[in-house]
Design a protein around this motif. Structure first.
Motif, PDB file in Angstrom:
ATOM      1  N   HIS A 208       0.840  -1.202   0.000  1.00 22.77           N
ATOM      2  CA  HIS A 208       0.000   0.000   0.000  1.00 22.77           C
ATOM      3  C   HIS A 208       0.875   1.253   0.000  1.00 22.77           C
ATOM      4  O   HIS A 208       0.573   2.223  -0.716  1.00 22.77           O
ATOM      5  N   ALA A 209       1.934   1.233   0.783  1.00 20.08           N
ATOM      6  CA  ALA A 209       2.851   2.378   0.809  1.00 20.08           C
ATOM      7  C   ALA A 209       3.506   2.577  -0.562  1.00 20.08           C
ATOM      8  O   ALA A 209       3.654   3.711  -1.038  1.00 20.08           O
ATOM      9  N   GLU A 210       3.877   1.470  -1.216  1.00 18.42           N
ATOM     10  CA  GLU A 210       4.453   1.560  -2.560  1.00 18.42           C
ATOM     11  C   GLU A 210       3.445   2.145  -3.544  1.00 18.42           C
ATOM     12  O   GLU A 210       3.802   2.942  -4.422  1.00 18.42           O
ATOM     13  N   ALA A 211       2.180   1.732  -3.416  1.00 17.06           N
ATOM     14  CA  ALA A 211       1.136   2.245  -4.300  1.00 17.06           C
ATOM     15  C   ALA A 211       0.955   3.745  -4.129  1.00 17.06           C
ATOM     16  O   ALA A 211       0.774   4.480  -5.116  1.00 17.06           O
ATOM     17  N   GLN A 212       1.001   4.213  -2.888  1.00 20.68           N
ATOM     18  CA  GLN A 212       0.861   5.648  -2.638  1.00 20.68           C
ATOM     19  C   GLN A 212       2.028   6.427  -3.227  1.00 20.68           C
ATOM     20  O   GLN A 212       1.844   7.519  -3.788  1.00 20.68           O
ATOM     21  N   ASN A 213       3.215   5.878  -3.113  1.00 17.65           N
ATOM     22  CA  ASN A 213       4.390   6.542  -3.696  1.00 17.65           C
ATOM     23  C   ASN A 213       4.295   6.579  -5.222  1.00 17.65           C
ATOM     24  O   ASN A 213       4.696   7.569  -5.859  1.00 17.65           O
ATOM     25  N   TYR A 214       3.769   5.503  -5.816  1.00 17.21           N
ATOM     26  CA  TYR A 214       3.589   5.469  -7.268  1.00 17.21           C
ATOM     27  C   TYR A 214       2.608   6.546  -7.701  1.00 17.21           C
ATOM     28  O   TYR A 214       2.842   7.260  -8.691  1.00 17.21           O
ATOM     29  N   ARG A 215       1.509   6.683  -6.971  1.00 20.05           N
ATOM     30  CA  ARG A 215       0.522   7.721  -7.292  1.00 20.05           C
ATOM     31  C   ARG A 215       1.133   9.109  -7.224  1.00 20.05           C
ATOM     32  O   ARG A 215       0.871   9.965  -8.075  1.00 20.05           O
ATOM     33  N   LYS A 216       1.956   9.357  -6.209  1.00 16.40           N
ATOM     34  CA  LYS A 216       2.563  10.675  -6.031  1.00 16.40           C
ATOM     35  C   LYS A 216       3.541  11.011  -7.156  1.00 16.40           C
ATOM     36  O   LYS A 216       3.795  12.191  -7.427  1.00 16.40           O
ATOM     37  N   SER A 217       4.093   9.949  -7.792  1.00 12.82           N
ATOM     38  CA  SER A 217       5.055  10.184  -8.870  1.00 12.82           C
ATOM     39  C   SER A 217       4.382  10.617 -10.167  1.00 12.82           C
ATOM     40  O   SER A 217       5.056  11.042 -11.109  1.00 12.82           O
ATOM     41  N   LEU A 218       3.040  10.499 -10.217  1.00 14.71           N
ATOM     42  CA  LEU A 218       2.294  10.863 -11.409  1.00 14.71           C
ATOM     43  C   LEU A 218       1.518  12.153 -11.167  1.00 14.71           C
ATOM     44  O   LEU A 218       1.130  12.467 -10.043  1.00 14.71           O
ATOM     45  N   ALA A 219       1.273  12.872 -12.256  1.00 18.39           N
ATOM     46  CA  ALA A 219       0.542  14.137 -12.125  1.00 18.39           C
ATOM     47  C   ALA A 219      -0.887  13.881 -11.667  1.00 18.39           C
ATOM     48  O   ALA A 219      -1.375  14.494 -10.717  1.00 18.39           O
ATOM     49  N   GLU A 220      -1.572  12.967 -12.303  1.00 22.43           N
ATOM     50  CA  GLU A 220      -2.966  12.681 -11.937  1.00 22.43           C
ATOM     51  C   GLU A 220      -3.351  11.301 -12.451  1.00 22.43           C
ATOM     52  O   GLU A 220      -3.736  11.147 -13.604  1.00 22.43           O
ATOM     53  N   LEU A 221      -3.231  10.300 -11.577  1.00 17.82           N
ATOM     54  CA  LEU A 221      -3.549   8.937 -11.970  1.00 17.82           C
ATOM     55  C   LEU A 221      -5.041   8.792 -12.265  1.00 17.82           C
ATOM     56  O   LEU A 221      -5.434   8.141 -13.227  1.00 17.82           O
ATOM     57  N   PHE A 222      -5.892   9.380 -11.414  1.00 17.76           N
ATOM     58  CA  PHE A 222      -7.328   9.423 -11.669  1.00 17.76           C
ATOM     59  C   PHE A 222      -7.891  10.732 -11.129  1.00 17.76           C
ATOM     60  O   PHE A 222      -7.308  11.360 -10.238  1.00 17.76           O
ATOM     61  N   ILE A 223      -9.011  11.146 -11.672  1.00 14.80           N
ATOM     62  CA  ILE A 223      -9.606  12.432 -11.301  1.00 14.80           C
ATOM     63  C   ILE A 223     -10.343  12.332  -9.973  1.00 14.80           C
ATOM     64  O   ILE A 223     -10.201  13.176  -9.092  1.00 14.80           O
ATOM     65  N   SER A 224     -11.142  11.291  -9.804  1.00 21.18           N
ATOM     66  CA  SER A 224     -11.911  11.107  -8.579  1.00 21.18           C
ATOM     67  C   SER A 224     -12.270   9.637  -8.439  1.00 21.18           C
ATOM     68  O   SER A 224     -12.125   8.844  -9.383  1.00 21.18           O
ATOM     69  N   SER A 225     -12.727   9.262  -7.237  1.00 21.67           N
ATOM     70  CA  SER A 225     -13.165   7.886  -7.000  1.00 21.67           C
ATOM     71  C   SER A 225     -14.281   7.885  -5.967  1.00 21.67           C
ATOM     72  O   SER A 225     -14.404   8.813  -5.160  1.00 21.67           O
ATOM     73  N   ASN A 226     -15.093   6.858  -6.009  1.00 20.86           N
ATOM     74  CA  ASN A 226     -16.115   6.680  -4.988  1.00 20.86           C
ATOM     75  C   ASN A 226     -16.425   5.198  -4.850  1.00 20.86           C
ATOM     76  O   ASN A 226     -16.108   4.399  -5.737  1.00 20.86           O
ATOM     77  N   GLU A 227     -17.010   4.829  -3.722  1.00 24.81           N
ATOM     78  CA  GLU A 227     -17.355   3.436  -3.495  1.00 24.81           C
ATOM     79  C   GLU A 227     -18.706   3.338  -2.796  1.00 24.81           C
ATOM     80  O   GLU A 227     -19.122   4.249  -2.078  1.00 24.81           O
ATOM     81  N   ASP A 228     -19.394   2.223  -3.035  1.00 22.49           N
ATOM     82  CA  ASP A 228     -20.623   1.932  -2.322  1.00 22.49           C
ATOM     83  C   ASP A 228     -20.716   0.423  -2.151  1.00 22.49           C
ATOM     84  O   ASP A 228     -19.981  -0.345  -2.765  1.00 22.49           O
ATOM     85  N   PHE A 229     -21.623  -0.011  -1.272  1.00 26.29           N
ATOM     86  CA  PHE A 229     -21.695  -1.404  -0.861  1.00 26.29           C
ATOM     87  C   PHE A 229     -23.065  -1.994  -1.180  1.00 26.29           C
ATOM     88  O   PHE A 229     -24.082  -1.298  -1.129  1.00 26.29           O
TER      89      PHE A 229
END
Length: 251
Positions: free
Chosen positions: A74-95
């Motif tokens: 998870h920490a690696e994933a967060q670092n990967y996201r920070k290395s990019l300008a904008e991986l995704f614009i927004s996100s949401n979840e529901d159950f």
């Protein structure tokens, strides 16, 4: 079952990059911690990606989520996201909860280990999401694993113990949840048992006789597995329902 729909809004130019991110970080981390991927979809414009995940229940989802957020991946994933300008614009979840079974049933394959030390004491764990009982360590088979590899991994992940895995002692079918569990005998190679949060809250070698099994393993489907591993030379087969427990067949 509990289902979680996660939706991402992206720029079309980021579709391949996001797909790489999903398969490198999100998917393996979810599977490692016990979630199942139902499916993943993208719209024709490649501006929206949706993934549907399944969990046993809300408590299982919470356990999976805590484990993921505490993981190195998870920490690696967060670092990967920070290395990019904008991986995704927004996100949401529901159950969602299922309103019925409208397709073919899917069986889940799991494994468990009857692991003993030199004194013959049995390795037991108490899980965070099933803390009313002790049980033998185990979990779901992962893609590409052999059964014995899966037992070794689950024992290590839940207790910190490295084990050698031997013969199968029984096959157990939970008809209610569609889980088929195969149990193997094993012995300790190295390590000291310890809880492995957030999945297990206790792990220890226990010395008990036949009359004391149900004092530790308070659910009958878990107690029978220990008794079979101790007593049976042939492989036991058992099918049962839960909520409430009802034995269907045993041989």
């Amino acid at each position: 079952m509990l289902y979680r729909r996660k939706t991402y809004t992206i720029e079309p130019a980021m579709y391949e990059t996001f797909t790489h991110f999903f398969h490198t970080y999100l998917l393996p981390n979810q599977l490692t911690h016990g979630a199942q991927l139902v499916g993943r979809w993208v719209n024709e414009e490649q501006t929206e990606i949706m993934a549907m995940w399944s969990y046993d229940n809300r408590a299982h989802y919470e356990t999976v989520n805590i484990g993921i957020r505490a993981s190195a991946m998870h920490a690696e994933a967060q670092n990967y996201r920070k290395s990019l300008a904008e991986l995704f614009i927004s996100s949401n979840e529901d159950f969602f909860s299922s309103t019925g079974d409208y397709g073919q049933s899917r069986q889940i394959l799991a494994v468990s280990g009857y692991i003993v030390n030199e004194e013959g004491h049995v390795l037991l764990v108490r899980n965070n999401h099933r803390n009313d009982t002790y049980e033998m360590p185990g979990g779901r088979l992962e893609l590409g694993e052999t059964l014995k590899e899966a037992v070794k991994r689950e024992v290590l992940e839940e207790t910190g113990i490295h084990a050698e895995i031997g013969d199968m002692t029984g096959v157990y079918q939970n008809i209610t949840s569609g889980i088929i569990c195969m149990v193997f005998r094993g012995s300790v190679i190295s390590g000291v048992p310890a809880a492995q949060p957030p999945e297990t809250i206790d792990a220890q070698f226990v010395d008990f006789d036949k009359e004391q099994v149900e004092e530790w393993l308070k659910r009958p489907q878990f107690a029978s597995r220990v008794n079979d591993a101790r007593n049976n030379e042939s492989i036991a087969y058992e099918s049962y329902e839960v909520r409430p427990y009802r034995l269907i067949e045993r041989s």
